[in-house]
Design a protein around this motif. Structure first.
Motif, short mmCIF file in Angstrom:
data_model
loop_
_atom_site.label_atom_id
_atom_site.label_comp_id
_atom_site.label_asym_id
_atom_site.label_seq_id
_atom_site.Cartn_x
_atom_site.Cartn_y
_atom_site.Cartn_z
N TYR A 47 -13.60 33.32 1.12
CA TYR A 47 -12.92 33.31 0.05
C TYR A 47 -13.77 34.21 -1.02
N LEU A 48 -15.08 34.03 -0.97
CA LEU A 48 -15.97 34.60 -1.93
C LEU A 48 -16.16 36.26 -1.71
N VAL A 49 -16.18 36.35 -0.55
CA VAL A 49 -16.11 37.81 -0.14
C VAL A 49 -14.92 38.44 -0.34
N PHE A 95 -20.68 36.15 -12.28
CA PHE A 95 -20.77 37.77 -11.90
C PHE A 95 -19.66 38.54 -13.08
N THR A 96 -18.49 38.06 -13.26
CA THR A 96 -17.51 38.85 -13.94
C THR A 96 -18.03 38.69 -15.29
N SER A 137 -28.28 32.00 -9.29
CA SER A 137 -28.98 30.38 -9.30
C SER A 137 -28.04 29.42 -8.50
N ILE A 138 -26.75 29.82 -8.04
CA ILE A 138 -25.97 28.57 -7.83
C ILE A 138 -26.05 28.34 -6.31
N LYS A 139 -26.15 29.32 -5.45
CA LYS A 139 -26.48 29.20 -4.00
C LYS A 139 -27.83 30.14 -3.53
N GLN A 140 -28.19 29.67 -2.55
CA GLN A 140 -29.38 30.13 -1.96
C GLN A 140 -29.29 31.35 -1.37
N ASN A 141 -28.14 31.81 -0.76
CA ASN A 141 -28.02 33.09 -0.16
C ASN A 141 -27.45 33.99 -0.99
N MET A 142 -27.06 33.79 -2.49
CA MET A 142 -26.88 34.79 -3.45
C MET A 142 -28.21 35.46 -3.76
N LEU A 143 -29.56 35.06 -3.36
CA LEU A 143 -30.80 35.59 -3.72
C LEU A 143 -30.90 36.89 -2.95
N LEU A 144 -30.20 37.09 -2.03
CA LEU A 144 -30.14 38.10 -0.89
C LEU A 144 -29.95 39.51 -1.53
N MET A 145 -29.21 39.28 -2.74
CA MET A 145 -28.56 40.45 -3.42
C MET A 145 -29.65 40.97 -4.56
N LEU A 146 -30.60 40.08 -4.84
CA LEU A 146 -31.72 40.26 -5.76
C LEU A 146 -32.28 41.68 -5.67
N PRO A 147 -32.67 41.92 -4.51
CA PRO A 147 -33.68 43.38 -4.43
C PRO A 147 -32.59 44.52 -4.67
N GLU A 184 -17.96 28.71 -5.20
CA GLU A 184 -17.59 30.15 -5.17
C GLU A 184 -17.04 30.39 -6.33
N MET A 185 -15.99 29.73 -6.88
CA MET A 185 -15.42 30.23 -8.14
C MET A 185 -16.49 30.14 -9.37
N ILE A 186 -17.52 29.42 -9.49
CA ILE A 186 -18.68 29.47 -10.12
C ILE A 186 -19.17 30.66 -10.20
#
Length: 202
Positions: free
Chosen positions: A177-179, A24-25, A47-57, A17-19
Motif C-alpha cells: 500500500y505504501l508503494v 513525506f508529503t 525515522s519511522i521504519k528501518q527500511n526507509m533509511l535505504l532511501m537516505l543515500p 505507512e500513512m504516517i
C-alpha cells in the motif's frame, strides 16, 4: 490475495505507512517556502521504519548536502541516539535482532514476498538459504537502483520500498500500500507539479 489470504492479518499495522507518507508529503509541501520545514519533515519520514533509511543515500547526494540546513535534518535522529544510549542491548534487540525470522511475531509464513513463495515452492530447502539468496538478490537490485542516472528520486523510492519488502520475508498488504502511495505521488508530480519544483526534487 489468493496466494496468501492470511496477509490481511497485517492490515492492523497500516497506520505506520500513512504516517510515513504523511511526513513525506509535508516535506514536499514545505519545500518551496520553508527549507527548515522540508528538512525536518524529511527527517521524520526516515525515522519511522528501518527500511526507509535505504532511501537516505539518494537524498544525501542530491538534496541534503546542497543546503546548510542539514543540521535540522539530523536533529530528530538524536531521539533515536538517546534510546540507544539509554539501553543499548534492548535497543538493538527490539529494533534489529527482534525482526529476524526466528524472533519476529508477525505471520511471515503468510507474507507476500519472494522468500515466502520460495519456502513453500521448495520446502525441502533450508529457509536460511532462501533468506540468504533473497538478501543477495536485493543487494544487487538496490545497488543497480542507486547507480541508475535515469530514474528520479521518487521513482527510485518506489522501487527501493517495493524491493525491501518483496525480497525480504516481511511483505504484507500494508507494505505494498505504501508503494502504491508513492506511485500516486510520482504520477501527481509528473503531471501536476511546477517544472521547477520537479527538477529540484528529482
Amino acid at each position: 490475495v489468493l496466494f496468501m489470504p492470511g496477509s490481511f492479518y497485517m492490515l492492523e499495522h497500516m497506520y505506520h505507512e500513512m504516517i510515513i507518507f504523511f511526513f513525506f508529503t509535508l516535506a514536499v509541501f514545505t519545500y518551496s517556502f520553508s527549507q527548515k520545514g522540508f528538512y525536518l519533515f524529511l527527517s521524520l519520514f526516515f525515522s519511522i521504519k528501518q527500511n526507509m533509511l535505504l532511501m537516505l543515500p539518494m537524498y544525501l547526494k542530491n538534496i541534503l548536502w546542497k543546503n546548510k540546513n542539514w543540521v535540522i535534518f539530523f536533529a530528530p535522529f538524536l531521539l533515536i541516539v538517546f534510546f540507544l544510549l539509554w539501553n543499548p542491548k534492548a535497543f538493538i534487540e527490539d529494533v534489529f535482532l527482534g525482526l529476524t525470522p526466528g524472533k519476529v511475531t508477525s505471520p511471515i509464513q503468510m507474507s507476500l514476498a519472494l522468500a515466502t513463495f520460495l519456502t513453500h515452492a521448495f520446502s525441502p530447502i533450508n529457509k536460511q538459504i532462501i533468506y540468504g539468496f533473497c538478501s543477495v538478490v536485493f543487494i544487487v537490485y538496490y545497488v543497480l537502483i542507486l547507480i541508475n542516472k535515469i530514474l528520479s528520486n521518487s521513482q527510485k523510492t518506489v522501487l527501493v520500498i517495493f524491493g525491501s519488502y518483496f525480497f525480504s520475508y516481511y511483505g504484507f498488504f500494508n507494505s505494498y500500500y505504501l508503494v502504491l502511495l508513492f506511485l500516486l505521488y510520482d504520477y501527481i508530480k509528473i503531471y501536476y507539479f511546477p517544472k521547477k519544483l520537479i527538477l529540484k526534487l528529482s
